[in-house]
Design an enzyme around this catalytic site. Structure first.
Site, PDB file in Angstrom:
ATOM      1  N   GLY A   1      -9.702 -12.542  78.020  1.00 21.82           N
ATOM      2  CA  GLY A   1      -8.265 -12.758  77.988  1.00 21.82           C
ATOM      3  C   GLY A   1      -7.798 -13.894  78.864  1.00 21.82           C
ATOM      4  O   GLY A   1      -6.626 -14.241  78.876  1.00 21.82           O
ATOM      5  N   CYS A   2      -8.708 -14.510  79.621  1.00 24.57           N
ATOM      6  CA  CYS A   2      -8.352 -15.651  80.456  1.00 24.57           C
ATOM      7  C   CYS A   2      -8.476 -16.923  79.620  1.00 24.57           C
ATOM      8  O   CYS A   2      -9.420 -17.083  78.880  1.00 24.57           O
ATOM      9  CB  CYS A   2      -9.305 -15.772  81.631  1.00 24.57           C
ATOM     10  SG  CYS A   2      -8.596 -15.245  83.168  1.00 24.57           S
TER      11      CYS A   2
END
Lengths: 110, 135, 100
Positions: A108-109
């Site tokens: 999710g980064c």
């Protein structure tokens, strides 16, 4: 990409994350930190070790929100906040600490 | 800020045979950052994703089943499993890995995330959602 | 002939089609998601249980383990083999048909 340390070559992705996390050792973490002009203190190691344990248990690197909450629960509220974690890891606690811990970039980064 | 929407992620494929279950799980974890009202539903062969005791060492694949246990940390606390799908496959709730979440407002009490629901109940839940994804 | 099936019987008709065409004396090896066909007590158990009298049915052990299915959950008469057993079955049969 790759770097050499004590006669061994370590493969990384284009952002410097270790390609094979089983190759990780403390020297790798120290080397990566030095490259970022960062000296690893006990407080840094506390977070790095926590991340490695989290990955071992869940097979993912936690998102920063999850990391902050979990650190707070394990190490106390004075450490489980973004201010403390960003002071230790100014490039982003999840991103930078995961790199030193030999983990992939957190899910999710971007 | 937009208002909170109700999201349901439906998982209906068995693990490992395709990349959908793992990709779907990653979407849920990434989506959790947007602080919406999220739940997951496991139906059809998707119930096999939650089977206890997965061990991929010999087959050389990545065992991503431990990652479901992190869902509680990501505030995904409602995981619906369809009873009929379990029964058709000779499975019971005891075959599923226990998934829990910690309730911060209740002194971090561990609470179960999995709820076994009937097809009719699931159909009602589906109707309530604003956004439904399926993997 | 050796038949391999790699799809779940709940999602695909592969196993049903294979059972309809396999001659007595054939070998069937369930692999990947095909191993779900080996489970006892499911809505598809009867179809394979019937066939085991005339056909030898095998399931690939590493794929069972990956999916968390121990041997005692399988239809009696199904033999579990490893990758070496897969190779032996392929060598022992003149032809291999994969029902994908």
């Amino acid at each position: 990409m790759a770097f050499e340390l004590s006669g061994k070559t370590y493969e990384t992705d284009e952002e410097g994350y270790l390609a094979d996390l089983s190759e990780w050792n403390r020297e790798v973490a120290d080397y990566m930190a030095t490259e970022d002009d960062c000296d690893l203190s006990d407080n840094h190691w506390e977070v790095i070790n926590f991340l490695r344990e989290y990955y071992e248990e869940y097979q993912i690197a936690p998102a920063v929100r999850v990391l902050t909450k979990a650190i707070g629960k394990k190490l106390g509220k004075d450490k489980g906040n973004s201010k403390y974690l960003y002071e230790l890891f100014p490039y982003g606690p999840a991103k930078q600490a995961c790199k030193y811990a030999g983990l992939p970039k957190p899910t999710g980064c971007v | 800020m937009s208002e909170t929407k109700k999201f349901m992620y439906i998982n209906r494929r068995p693990p490992y045979g395709t990349v959908y279950p793992l990709e779907g799980l990653e979407v849920v974890l990434i989506g959790a950052a947007f602080e919406q009202d999220v739940c997951m539903a496991f139906i059809s062969d998707g119930v096999f994703q939650l089977k206890q005791g997965q061990d991929t060492i010999e087959s050389g694949m990545k065992n991503f089943s431990p990652t479901y246990r992190a869902l509680g940390d990501y505030e995904v606390t409602r995981i619906y499993v369809e009873r009929e799908s379990l029964e058709e496959r000779g499975l019971t709730e005891a075959d599923l890995m226990p998934l829990t979440w910690e309730d911060e407002d209740d002194d971090w009490a561990e609470k179960p995330s999995i709820q076994i629901v009937s097809r009719t109940q699931l159909s009602d839940l589906l109707e309530e959602q604003d956004v439904v994804f399926n993997f | 002939m050796l038949h391999t099936v790699n799809k779940s019987p709940f999602e695909s008709a592969s196993l049903k089609v294979c059972l309809g065409l396999a001659k007595p004396g054939s070998d069937i090896l369930l692999i990947e998601d095909g191993i779900y066909g080996a489970l006892a007590g499911t809505i598809h158990t009867a179809m394979l249980a019937e066939a085991t009298s005339a056909i030898s049915v095998y399931a690939l052990g590493p794929d069972l383990k990956a999916r968390g299915l121990p041997e005692d959950r399988l239809i009696p008469g199904i033999k579990v083999v490893g990758y070496d057993g897969f190779v032996e079955l392929a060598c022992a049969n003149d032809k291999v048909q994969s029902w994908l």
